[in-house]
Design a protein around this motif. Structure first.
Motif, PDB file in Angstrom:
ATOM      1  N   UNK A 126       0.863  23.997  19.088  1.00 29.55           N
ATOM      2  CA  UNK A 126       1.693  22.793  19.147  1.00 29.55           C
ATOM      3  C   UNK A 126       1.035  21.657  18.355  1.00 29.55           C
ATOM      4  N   UNK A 127      -0.262  21.457  18.586  1.00 24.94           N
ATOM      5  CA  UNK A 127      -0.984  20.383  17.894  1.00 24.94           C
ATOM      6  C   UNK A 127      -1.007  20.604  16.385  1.00 24.94           C
ATOM      7  N   UNK A 128      -1.150  21.881  15.980  1.00 31.00           N
ATOM      8  CA  UNK A 128      -1.174  22.197  14.552  1.00 31.00           C
ATOM      9  C   UNK A 128       0.180  21.924  13.906  1.00 31.00           C
ATOM     10  N   UNK A 129       1.258  22.325  14.568  1.00 36.49           N
ATOM     11  CA  UNK A 129       2.599  22.129  14.014  1.00 36.49           C
ATOM     12  C   UNK A 129       2.975  20.651  13.950  1.00 36.49           C
ATOM     13  N   UNK A 130       2.564  19.893  14.964  1.00 33.58           N
ATOM     14  CA  UNK A 130       2.926  18.473  15.032  1.00 33.58           C
ATOM     15  C   UNK A 130       1.925  17.579  14.310  1.00 33.58           C
ATOM     16  N   UNK A 131       0.775  18.153  13.925  1.00 40.56           N
ATOM     17  CA  UNK A 131      -0.241  17.357  13.243  1.00 40.56           C
ATOM     18  C   UNK A 131      -0.841  16.282  14.124  1.00 40.56           C
ATOM     19  N   UNK A 132      -1.066  16.614  15.398  1.00 41.72           N
ATOM     20  CA  UNK A 132      -1.581  15.623  16.354  1.00 41.72           C
ATOM     21  C   UNK A 132      -2.911  16.064  16.954  1.00 41.72           C
ATOM     22  N   UNK A 133      -3.660  15.081  17.417  1.00 40.14           N
ATOM     23  CA  UNK A 133      -4.888  15.368  18.155  1.00 40.14           C
ATOM     24  C   UNK A 133      -4.515  15.889  19.538  1.00 40.14           C
ATOM     25  N   UNK A 134      -5.327  16.811  20.051  1.00 41.53           N
ATOM     26  CA  UNK A 134      -5.090  17.337  21.396  1.00 41.53           C
ATOM     27  C   UNK A 134      -5.692  16.366  22.406  1.00 41.53           C
ATOM     28  N   UNK A 135      -4.835  15.564  23.013  1.00 43.04           N
ATOM     29  CA  UNK A 135      -5.259  14.602  24.031  1.00 43.04           C
ATOM     30  C   UNK A 135      -4.753  15.037  25.394  1.00 43.04           C
ATOM     31  N   UNK A 136      -5.177  14.325  26.435  1.00 40.26           N
ATOM     32  CA  UNK A 136      -4.696  14.638  27.785  1.00 40.26           C
ATOM     33  C   UNK A 136      -3.193  14.402  27.898  1.00 40.26           C
ATOM     34  N   UNK A 137      -2.701  13.318  27.295  1.00 41.87           N
ATOM     35  CA  UNK A 137      -1.263  13.040  27.352  1.00 41.87           C
ATOM     36  C   UNK A 137      -0.468  14.138  26.659  1.00 41.87           C
ATOM     37  N   UNK A 138      -0.948  14.545  25.487  1.00 43.54           N
ATOM     38  CA  UNK A 138      -0.255  15.608  24.769  1.00 43.54           C
ATOM     39  C   UNK A 138      -0.329  16.938  25.522  1.00 43.54           C
ATOM     40  N   UNK A 139      -1.449  17.189  26.174  1.00 45.36           N
ATOM     41  CA  UNK A 139      -1.615  18.406  26.969  1.00 45.36           C
ATOM     42  C   UNK A 139      -0.602  18.452  28.106  1.00 45.36           C
ATOM     43  N   UNK A 140      -0.438  17.344  28.812  1.00 44.98           N
ATOM     44  CA  UNK A 140       0.521  17.292  29.908  1.00 44.98           C
ATOM     45  C   UNK A 140       1.957  17.428  29.418  1.00 44.98           C
ATOM     46  N   UNK A 141       2.217  16.897  28.240  1.00 44.21           N
ATOM     47  CA  UNK A 141       3.558  17.015  27.651  1.00 44.21           C
ATOM     48  C   UNK A 141       3.846  18.452  27.215  1.00 44.21           C
ATOM     49  N   UNK A 142       2.905  19.069  26.533  1.00 44.17           N
ATOM     50  CA  UNK A 142       3.097  20.404  25.968  1.00 44.17           C
ATOM     51  C   UNK A 142       3.113  21.495  27.044  1.00 44.17           C
ATOM     52  N   UNK A 143       2.306  21.317  28.086  1.00 48.14           N
ATOM     53  CA  UNK A 143       2.142  22.360  29.115  1.00 48.14           C
ATOM     54  C   UNK A 143       2.797  21.987  30.436  1.00 48.14           C
ATOM     55  N   UNK A 144       3.825  21.149  30.382  1.00 52.88           N
ATOM     56  CA  UNK A 144       4.449  20.651  31.614  1.00 52.88           C
ATOM     57  C   UNK A 144       4.906  21.778  32.530  1.00 52.88           C
ATOM     58  N   UNK A 145       5.525  22.835  31.961  1.00 45.74           N
ATOM     59  CA  UNK A 145       6.052  23.922  32.793  1.00 45.74           C
ATOM     60  C   UNK A 145       4.933  24.722  33.444  1.00 45.74           C
ATOM     61  N   UNK A 146       3.859  24.994  32.678  1.00 44.52           N
ATOM     62  CA  UNK A 146       2.731  25.745  33.232  1.00 44.52           C
ATOM     63  C   UNK A 146       2.020  24.935  34.307  1.00 44.52           C
ATOM     64  N   UNK A 147       1.831  23.651  34.054  1.00 47.63           N
ATOM     65  CA  UNK A 147       1.157  22.792  35.035  1.00 47.63           C
ATOM     66  C   UNK A 147       1.972  22.674  36.321  1.00 47.63           C
ATOM     67  N   UNK A 148       3.311  22.591  36.179  1.00 51.22           N
ATOM     68  CA  UNK A 148       4.165  22.538  37.379  1.00 51.22           C
ATOM     69  C   UNK A 148       4.047  23.828  38.186  1.00 51.22           C
ATOM     70  N   UNK A 149       4.004  24.958  37.473  1.00 51.02           N
ATOM     71  CA  UNK A 149       3.923  26.247  38.148  1.00 51.02           C
ATOM     72  C   UNK A 149       2.605  26.405  38.906  1.00 51.02           C
ATOM     73  N   UNK A 150       1.542  25.767  38.393  1.00 52.22           N
ATOM     74  CA  UNK A 150       0.233  25.886  39.037  1.00 52.22           C
ATOM     75  C   UNK A 150      -0.072  24.722  39.981  1.00 52.22           C
ATOM     76  N   UNK A 151       0.774  23.699  39.965  1.00 49.65           N
ATOM     77  CA  UNK A 151       0.496  22.502  40.752  1.00 49.65           C
ATOM     78  C   UNK A 151       0.600  22.775  42.244  1.00 49.65           C
ATOM     79  N   UNK A 152      -0.481  22.559  42.938  1.00 52.73           N
ATOM     80  CA  UNK A 152      -0.544  22.658  44.393  1.00 52.73           C
ATOM     81  C   UNK A 152      -0.129  24.031  44.921  1.00 52.73           C
ATOM     82  N   UNK A 153      -0.152  25.053  44.052  1.00 52.92           N
ATOM     83  CA  UNK A 153       0.164  26.399  44.519  1.00 52.92           C
ATOM     84  C   UNK A 153      -1.127  27.137  44.828  1.00 52.92           C
ATOM     85  N   UNK A 154      -1.151  27.764  45.959  1.00 51.35           N
ATOM     86  CA  UNK A 154      -2.333  28.500  46.390  1.00 51.35           C
ATOM     87  C   UNK A 154      -1.941  29.969  46.500  1.00 51.35           C
ATOM     88  N   UNK A 155      -2.766  30.856  45.969  1.00 51.68           N
ATOM     89  CA  UNK A 155      -2.469  32.282  46.044  1.00 51.68           C
ATOM     90  C   UNK A 155      -3.069  32.883  47.314  1.00 51.68           C
TER      91      UNK A 155
END
Length: 448
Positions: free
Chosen positions: A327-356
């Motif tokens: 994603x960062x390569x295609x968009x030409x952006x630095x990988x920041x925390x904000x960009x990480x949360x934007x790009x991985x929103x679905x994965x982070x939601x799936x792992x948020x507060x879930x305990x196996x």
């Protein structure tokens, strides 16, 4: 040609799934289409036999949808001197004895080596044992049995052992395959009346490696042949390496004599990853991705954030990092925390507060200083039974899993056993302050 096959591969991956694609379709290459005949290069005849038998229709349909004028398939292997034309419905031919080991051995993934296996506390014993086997010197344990959940490194270590053994001992006959492939070849031998050839081949290898052995549970004839093959190789001093998704004693519908044999060597549990190991894996993968994506900037704290937030398994973790770099390569952006949360929103939601359930079991076992295998196993002594009931209670409270599913994760127990354990802890919690404090502490640790 390459463009058509590239599009076909993408479609086939969606149809057959990522694991089957990596095993059976990825090694193939479309080399030519002539007079309605698609010629596909294949590393081994066993692979071509399997693909012809199981995926010919899918390949033909996909090529047809893409506009390729194809009505039949030809599979060519490296050992062939002439083309072998096979229609989709044609029965596979039995491989020659000369190339039998090559044709039976499943393709090894070039990425899975000891050099790129990240070692941490949860997997250090498994890694050390795998190394010892691959070195080829005297080994005091046979078989080596590796077990653990999805994405914890079992298959990585299996491939690494096979590859390292071949490098160190070029003359050694290393046979690596899945339990599903073992069953398929045995059934094929029964059908073709070549059982003695099958027995001779499997019982004259130097190292036998079987992945996902739980697959043969409940399949009586295959279990019988596996048992005799196992005994013969052990008696000859040949090394056996087995992997499964659970401990030998917890594999439902596996014959007791096979369970006993599997437990006579070294049984190693690959535990769920901890924060330090996840961070180490991310750092290792980042070094590799920097070569692929030169010039990308990675802000401080991103890897630590991912190691904290994505705890399900290593495959999800690596996939998230791959997506982030792409994603960062295609968009030409630095990988920041904000960009990480934007790009991985679905994965982070799936792992948020879930305990196996596996994490709950591990935390409870650590807290009460009992072995994880005992917590899941059949032992009924109070020092194990009470922590087991607490783990059942937390699994019911902190996950969305059904009672039957929780029962399966606790060694195949009936859902009524889980109900009893949950009710017992609910009763004791109101009367036993110490137990209530333990449960509250465990819950906080799991939610952290």
């Amino acid at each position: 040609m390459d463009k058509i096959w590239g599009q076909a591969r993408e479609e086939l991956q969606k149809i057959v799934g990522a694991d089957s694609f990596a095993t059976w379709i990825e090694p193939l290459k479309l080399t030519e289409v002539e007079q309605g005949n698609a010629i596909i290069a294949c590393p081994t005849r066993f692979l071509s036999d399997w693909v012809s038998r199981h995926y010919s229709d899918d390949i033909l349909q996909v090529l047809d949808r893409l506009g390729a004028p194809v009505s039949r398939l030809t599979f060519e292997t490296r050992s062939q001197t002439s083309r072998q034309v096979q229609a989709a419905a044609e029965a596979p031919k039995r491989p020659s004895r000369v190339h039998a080991e090559e044709e039976l051995t499943a393709p090894l993934d070039q990425r899975f080596t000891f050099d790129n296996f990240v070692v941490g506390k949860p997997n250090e014993l498994a890694h050390a044992a795998a190394r010892r086997v691959a070195e080829g010197g005297p080994v005091t344990f046979n078989p080596l049995f590796l077990y653990g959940g999805v994405g914890l490194g079992k298959t990585h270590l299996m491939h690494a052992i096979a590859r390292e053994t071949q490098l160190r001992q070029p003359d050694a006959r290393v046979l690596y395959l899945s339990a599903e492939q073992f069953m398929y070849r045995f059934v094929q031998a029964l059908r073709d009346r070549t059982v003695m050839d099958f027995k001779e081949l499997f019982r004259t290898v130097s190292v036998l490696m079987v992945d996902d052995v739980q697959f043969i549970a409940g399949k009586d004839s295959t279990q019988e042949e596996f048992f005799h093959t196992f005994n013969t190789l052990v008696d000859q001093g040949k090394q056996i390496v087995i992997s499964a998704d659970r401990a030998p004693g917890e594999i439902k519908d596996m014959e007791e004599r096979i369970k006993s044999r599997l437990q006579c060597g070294l049984v190693v549990d690959l535990h769920p990853t901890d924060y330090e190991l996840r961070l180490g894996i991310l750092q290792s993968k980042t070094d590799a991705f920097r070569v692929q994506y030169p010039g990308l900037q990675l802000a401080p704290g991103v890897l630590e954030f991912l190691a904290h937030r994505i705890t399900s398994n290593v495959r999800v973790l690596e996939g998230a990092l791959q997506r982030l770099f792409a994603f960062a390569s295609l968009m030409g952006r630095e990988i920041t925390l904000d960009m990480t949360q934007e790009c991985l929103a679905d994965i982070l939601r799936a792992n948020d507060r879930k305990v196996s359930i596996e994490e709950i079991q591990r935390k409870v076992a650590e807290h009460y200083n009992v072995r994880l295998a005992d917590l899941i196993g059949p032992k009924r002594v109070r020092t194990v039974a009470r922590p087991r009931q607490i783990a059942m209670y937390l699994s019911k409270q902190m996950t969305s899993r059904s009672l039957p599913e929780i029962g399966r994760r606790f060694g195949g127990r009936d859902h009524t056993t889980i109900m009893h354990g949950v009710r017992k802890i609910e009763e004791l919690r109101s009367a036993d302050r110490s137990l209530a404090e333990d449960i509250d502490l465990l819950r906080r640790l799991l939610e952290a």
